[in-house]
Scaffold this motif. Structure first.
Motif, PDB file in Angstrom:
ATOM      1  N   ILE A 285       0.841  -1.204   0.000  1.00 45.14           N
ATOM      2  CA  ILE A 285       0.000   0.000   0.000  1.00 45.14           C
ATOM      3  C   ILE A 285       0.877   1.255   0.000  1.00 45.14           C
ATOM      4  O   ILE A 285       0.604   2.222  -0.707  1.00 45.14           O
ATOM      5  N   GLY A 286       1.955   1.244   0.787  1.00 47.80           N
ATOM      6  CA  GLY A 286       2.857   2.389   0.814  1.00 47.80           C
ATOM      7  C   GLY A 286       3.518   2.635  -0.531  1.00 47.80           C
ATOM      8  O   GLY A 286       3.620   3.786  -0.987  1.00 47.80           O
ATOM      9  N   ILE A 287       3.967   1.574  -1.175  1.00 46.81           N
ATOM     10  CA  ILE A 287       4.616   1.719  -2.487  1.00 46.81           C
ATOM     11  C   ILE A 287       3.629   2.282  -3.518  1.00 46.81           C
ATOM     12  O   ILE A 287       3.954   3.205  -4.272  1.00 46.81           O
ATOM     13  N   VAL A 288       2.430   1.731  -3.546  1.00 49.65           N
ATOM     14  CA  VAL A 288       1.413   2.213  -4.484  1.00 49.65           C
ATOM     15  C   VAL A 288       1.081   3.677  -4.201  1.00 49.65           C
ATOM     16  O   VAL A 288       0.921   4.487  -5.125  1.00 49.65           O
ATOM     17  N   ALA A 289       0.991   4.032  -2.927  1.00 51.75           N
ATOM     18  CA  ALA A 289       0.693   5.424  -2.558  1.00 51.75           C
ATOM     19  C   ALA A 289       1.794   6.357  -3.043  1.00 51.75           C
ATOM     20  O   ALA A 289       1.519   7.490  -3.462  1.00 51.75           O
ATOM     21  N   GLY A 290       3.057   5.906  -2.995  1.00 46.19           N
ATOM     22  CA  GLY A 290       4.156   6.729  -3.482  1.00 46.19           C
ATOM     23  C   GLY A 290       4.021   7.055  -4.954  1.00 46.19           C
ATOM     24  O   GLY A 290       4.194   8.211  -5.370  1.00 46.19           O
ATOM     25  N   PHE A 291       3.704   6.060  -5.760  1.00 46.32           N
ATOM     26  CA  PHE A 291       3.481   6.314  -7.187  1.00 46.32           C
ATOM     27  C   PHE A 291       2.253   7.207  -7.388  1.00 46.32           C
ATOM     28  O   PHE A 291       2.259   8.118  -8.220  1.00 46.32           O
ATOM     29  N   ALA A 292       1.205   6.938  -6.636  1.00 50.02           N
ATOM     30  CA  ALA A 292      -0.047   7.673  -6.825  1.00 50.02           C
ATOM     31  C   ALA A 292       0.110   9.152  -6.512  1.00 50.02           C
ATOM     32  O   ALA A 292      -0.454  10.006  -7.213  1.00 50.02           O
ATOM     33  N   VAL A 293       0.864   9.483  -5.472  1.00 45.64           N
ATOM     34  CA  VAL A 293       0.961  10.898  -5.101  1.00 45.64           C
ATOM     35  C   VAL A 293       1.777  11.682  -6.118  1.00 45.64           C
ATOM     36  O   VAL A 293       1.442  12.832  -6.453  1.00 45.64           O
ATOM     37  N   VAL A 294       2.833  11.090  -6.669  1.00 44.44           N
ATOM     38  CA  VAL A 294       3.646  11.792  -7.661  1.00 44.44           C
ATOM     39  C   VAL A 294       2.847  12.029  -8.942  1.00 44.44           C
ATOM     40  O   VAL A 294       2.736  13.162  -9.432  1.00 44.44           O
ATOM     41  N   PHE A 295       2.292  10.948  -9.490  1.00 51.03           N
ATOM     42  CA  PHE A 295       1.559  11.086 -10.746  1.00 51.03           C
ATOM     43  C   PHE A 295       0.238  11.820 -10.541  1.00 51.03           C
ATOM     44  O   PHE A 295      -0.243  12.509 -11.444  1.00 51.03           O
ATOM     45  N   GLY A 296      -0.346  11.682  -9.348  1.00 52.19           N
ATOM     46  CA  GLY A 296      -1.579  12.414  -9.066  1.00 52.19           C
ATOM     47  C   GLY A 296      -1.355  13.906  -9.024  1.00 52.19           C
ATOM     48  O   GLY A 296      -2.112  14.687  -9.625  1.00 52.19           O
ATOM     49  N   ILE A 297      -0.328  14.348  -8.329  1.00 52.54           N
ATOM     50  CA  ILE A 297      -0.027  15.780  -8.251  1.00 52.54           C
ATOM     51  C   ILE A 297       0.341  16.326  -9.628  1.00 52.54           C
ATOM     52  O   ILE A 297      -0.103  17.417 -10.026  1.00 52.54           O
ATOM     53  N   GLU A 298       1.142  15.586 -10.376  1.00 54.61           N
ATOM     54  CA  GLU A 298       1.512  16.036 -11.722  1.00 54.61           C
ATOM     55  C   GLU A 298       0.277  16.154 -12.611  1.00 54.61           C
ATOM     56  O   GLU A 298       0.132  17.128 -13.366  1.00 54.61           O
ATOM     57  N   PHE A 299      -0.618  15.185 -12.548  1.00 54.40           N
ATOM     58  CA  PHE A 299      -1.819  15.200 -13.391  1.00 54.40           C
ATOM     59  C   PHE A 299      -2.721  16.371 -13.040  1.00 54.40           C
ATOM     60  O   PHE A 299      -3.208  17.081 -13.925  1.00 54.40           O
ATOM     61  N   ILE A 300      -2.940  16.582 -11.770  1.00 52.84           N
ATOM     62  CA  ILE A 300      -3.809  17.681 -11.323  1.00 52.84           C
ATOM     63  C   ILE A 300      -3.215  19.028 -11.695  1.00 52.84           C
ATOM     64  O   ILE A 300      -3.911  19.922 -12.177  1.00 52.84           O
ATOM     65  N   ASP A 301      -1.909  19.159 -11.521  1.00 52.97           N
ATOM     66  CA  ASP A 301      -1.238  20.436 -11.758  1.00 52.97           C
ATOM     67  C   ASP A 301      -1.028  20.724 -13.240  1.00 52.97           C
ATOM     68  O   ASP A 301      -1.278  21.833 -13.715  1.00 52.97           O
ATOM     69  N   GLN A 302      -0.579  19.715 -13.995  1.00 56.13           N
ATOM     70  CA  GLN A 302      -0.146  19.941 -15.370  1.00 56.13           C
ATOM     71  C   GLN A 302      -1.205  19.619 -16.417  1.00 56.13           C
ATOM     72  O   GLN A 302      -1.212  20.232 -17.481  1.00 56.13           O
ATOM     73  N   LYS A 303      -2.075  18.680 -16.141  1.00 57.67           N
ATOM     74  CA  LYS A 303      -3.093  18.287 -17.115  1.00 57.67           C
ATOM     75  C   LYS A 303      -4.441  18.945 -16.841  1.00 57.67           C
ATOM     76  O   LYS A 303      -5.063  19.511 -17.741  1.00 57.67           O
ATOM     77  N   LEU A 304      -4.883  18.864 -15.590  1.00 58.02           N
ATOM     78  CA  LEU A 304      -6.172  19.481 -15.251  1.00 58.02           C
ATOM     79  C   LEU A 304      -6.062  20.982 -15.030  1.00 58.02           C
ATOM     80  O   LEU A 304      -7.075  21.683 -14.977  1.00 58.02           O
ATOM     81  N   LYS A 305      -4.824  21.489 -14.862  1.00 53.95           N
ATOM     82  CA  LYS A 305      -4.567  22.926 -14.639  1.00 53.95           C
ATOM     83  C   LYS A 305      -5.257  23.438 -13.375  1.00 53.95           C
ATOM     84  O   LYS A 305      -5.758  24.561 -13.327  1.00 53.95           O
ATOM     85  N   ILE A 306      -5.298  22.599 -12.344  1.00 54.30           N
ATOM     86  CA  ILE A 306      -5.854  22.998 -11.047  1.00 54.30           C
ATOM     87  C   ILE A 306      -4.682  23.256 -10.109  1.00 54.30           C
ATOM     88  O   ILE A 306      -3.861  22.371  -9.876  1.00 54.30           O
ATOM     89  N   ASP A 307      -4.617  24.465  -9.603  1.00 52.97           N
ATOM     90  CA  ASP A 307      -3.484  24.902  -8.797  1.00 52.97           C
ATOM     91  C   ASP A 307      -3.683  24.506  -7.338  1.00 52.97           C
ATOM     92  O   ASP A 307      -4.537  25.054  -6.638  1.00 52.97           O
ATOM     93  N   ASP A 308      -2.907  23.546  -6.900  1.00 51.76           N
ATOM     94  CA  ASP A 308      -2.938  23.052  -5.522  1.00 51.76           C
ATOM     95  C   ASP A 308      -1.535  23.249  -4.950  1.00 51.76           C
ATOM     96  O   ASP A 308      -0.668  22.386  -5.126  1.00 51.76           O
TER      97      ASP A 308
END
Length: 573
Positions: A285-308
């Motif tokens: 679960i920890g390993i999966v969460a590590g991948f999810a947070v990196v790609f999740g933040i990149e997707f939200i910031d760079q693709k969805l253009k939502i500033d968090d």
């Protein structure tokens, strides 16, 4: 013995409540560190008021909605908790409510009206969090289906993460976050030490958040609490290492702020199933969460253009949902009501399906509520500050706070020239000299003569901090004993070498430098330049620059002396 066990259980829960309360300090430090200094006071106020507004609101009506009955959708009405006398449960649930509310602060940082934020904070504690919380923990329809969220991956963190996503989307990005083509710009947080301190505080408090959710240590609960402590810590550590390695590969260097987010992502993801997964399950679960947070933040910031600004959606929203779903795969230990094994341990897909239904329904509930709340605020009192207020910083406009770091604010009157010039314009544009240039440069007066006791010349040297002692020695040897030294940040783009902040390539990199200013008359400017170049030269990028100016006049304030005489004696430039 029974009375002693009951007392110890109560003490255990109260310790947990205190630890979960202290998470407010952790969130305040993380959010402050990952945003700009001009908004530090505003961030602190929002985290403080989340708790102080949420506490009476939850007492007034929220606790009753959540625990006041066993209805499928809502608990009941228990105004001011007049029907409740279980103050241990009341304080424990109050601090959990405040945690959910404060997650939104970071995602909407640096451009939200403080008045609008306070109203939001009241409303999420009034009914948004209590209703979905009742479904999960208060005997509502999800609890009756067998939905399992032990300490709040969905009930607390995903609720806050979804609210943060909706709020940031409606609010819009900070000024300068995206260029005209939609490319994100890196807006650096002002203090990684503060952000790191916040993460350590949160990690420490999470042992109370998860471990003390056993609501006691008597009987078998003590062993369960020990396992929860272990799985919680292991998942966080695995997520942190995963993010460090992943960012090292993707960005060529291990990203500090993203790795800090990785620790929190692991903690959020393990919260739902920390009581039922094995250490192996927690590690995965920890390993999966590590991948999810990196790609999740990149997707939200760079693709969805939502500033968090702080990654709250990626940490709490994405991993809150993910951790709850992964519980349906990795659940191993019985958590009540008969054996409920995850998919990977022969339990089939029934339990996993229940987890999916719970996650989707809570996302839908919070999304609808927050769209209404934030749009009503936007249409009435306004949700966003003006552009001028955002540029100046919310501290000064929203709170009358000139600076959260007043004693450390640099004064331009000190860090610029010491002395008074006549006000006459500089006669020539300054000459710029690269330290890499091997050809000595002489600065001449209008008469064509090398500067002497008639001409006054200012030389500004920008160089690496590590070279200051060598530079000072070299200048002293040629007779320059007076100088002004300032710590500055140097801005330069190095070709072929990209730097990243939270996955966004930085257009420039600010590095600590020193700026040395000297004014000479009898000492030749050429001698100063030659000595400086000799002291600073390494042949590598960043050796520095030398700027040369003609000075109209120098006035010594104490005596009124001007020109060459003003440069003599104990009052030096």
């Amino acid at each position: 013995m029974e009375e002693l066990a009951r007392s110890l259980d109560i003490t255990w829960v109260l310790i947990g409540a205190a630890l979960v309360f202290f998470m407010q300090a952790g969130f305040a430090m993380v959010e402050t560190g990952l945003t700009r200094a001009k908004n530090a006071g505003n961030i602190i106020m929002k985290n403080l008021m989340d708790f102080c507004i949420g506490t009476p609101i939850y007492w007034f009506i929220g606790f009753g909605i959540m625990f006041g009955g066993s209805g499928a959708l809502i608990g009941g009405l228990d105004l001011f908790c007049l029907k409740s006398d279980d103050y241990v449960t009341m304080i424990f649930q109050t601090v959990f409510c405040a945690t959910s509310a404060t997650i939104v602060s970071g995602a909407m940082a640096e451009r939200t009206k403080f008045s609008a934020y306070c109203i939001y904070s009241a409303l999420i504690s009034l009914f948004v969090y209590p209703i979905s919380g009742h479904w999960i923990w208060g005997g509502g329809w999800l609890a009756n289906m067998g939905f399992h969220d032990f300490a709040g991956s969905t009930a607390v963190h995903m609720v806050g993460g979804v609210a943060a996503f909706v709020g940031a989307a409606i609010l819009g990005p900070r000024i300068g976050k995206y260029d005209k083509n939609g490319k994100p710009n890196a807006i650096l947080g002002h203090s990684m030490p503060l952000a790191a301190l916040g993460v350590f505080i949160l990690w420490f408090c999470w042992f109370g958040f998860n471990g003390c959710s056993t609501l006691g240590t008597s009987g078998d609960l003590g062993a369960t609490a020990g396992r929860i402590f272990y799985t919680t810590n292991l998942a966080a550590a695995m997520a942190t290492v995963t993010v460090m390695i992943l960012t090292w590969v993707r960005y060529k260097k291990p990203d500090v702020s993203m790795t800090l987010n990785g620790s929190l992502a692991g903690l959020v993801a393990i919260t739902a199933g920390c009581d039922t997964v094995t250490p192996v399950g927690a590690a995965i679960i920890g390993i999966v969460a590590g991948f999810a947070v990196v790609f999740g933040i990149e997707f939200i910031d760079q693709k969805l253009k939502i500033d968090d600004p702080v990654g709250a959606v990626g940490v709490h929203g994405v991993n809150g949902a993910l951790g709850t779903l992964l519980t349906g795969l990795f659940a191993y230990y019985d958590f009540g009501g008969g054996e409920k094994l995850g998919v990977f341990y022969g339990g089939g897909f029934k339990f996993f399906t229940t987890q999916v239904i719970g996650v989707v329904s809570v996302i839908a509930w919070v999304t609808v509520c927050m769209i209404i709340i934030f749009n009503v605020l936007k249409a009435t009192i306004g949700l966003r500050t003006t552009a001028a207020e955002e540029i100046d910083g919310l501290d000064i406009h929203e709170h009358g706070l000139a600076s959260a770091y007043a004693d450390f604010a640099q004064s331009s009157s000190i860090n610029n020239f010491v002395g008074s010039f006549s006000g006459a314009p500089v006669e020539h544009a300054p000459a710029a000299v690269s330290v890499d240039d091997a050809v000595p440069v002489q600065v001449k007066s209008e008469a064509g003569q090398v500067a002497s006791d008639v001409a006054l010349t200012k030389i500004t040297i920008v160089a690496k901090q590590s070279k200051f002692d060598e530079l000072k020695t070299a200048l002293n040897e040629i007779g320059v004993t007076g100088m002004t030294v300032t710590n500055v940040l140097g801005c330069g783009v190095q070709k072929g070498k990209a730097e990243y902040y939270r996955g966004v390539q930085m257009d420039l990199n600010l590095l600590p430098k020193i700026q040395v200013d000297v004014v000479v008359s009898k000492v030749s400017p050429a001698a100063v330049i030659t000595a400086a170049k000799k002291a600073l030269y390494t042949g590598h990028i960043g050796d520095g620059k030398i700027f040369v100016y003609n000075v109209a006049n120098v006035v010594k304030v104490r005596t009124g002396e001007e020109g060459v005489e003003a440069l003599q004696g104990e009052d030096f430039f």
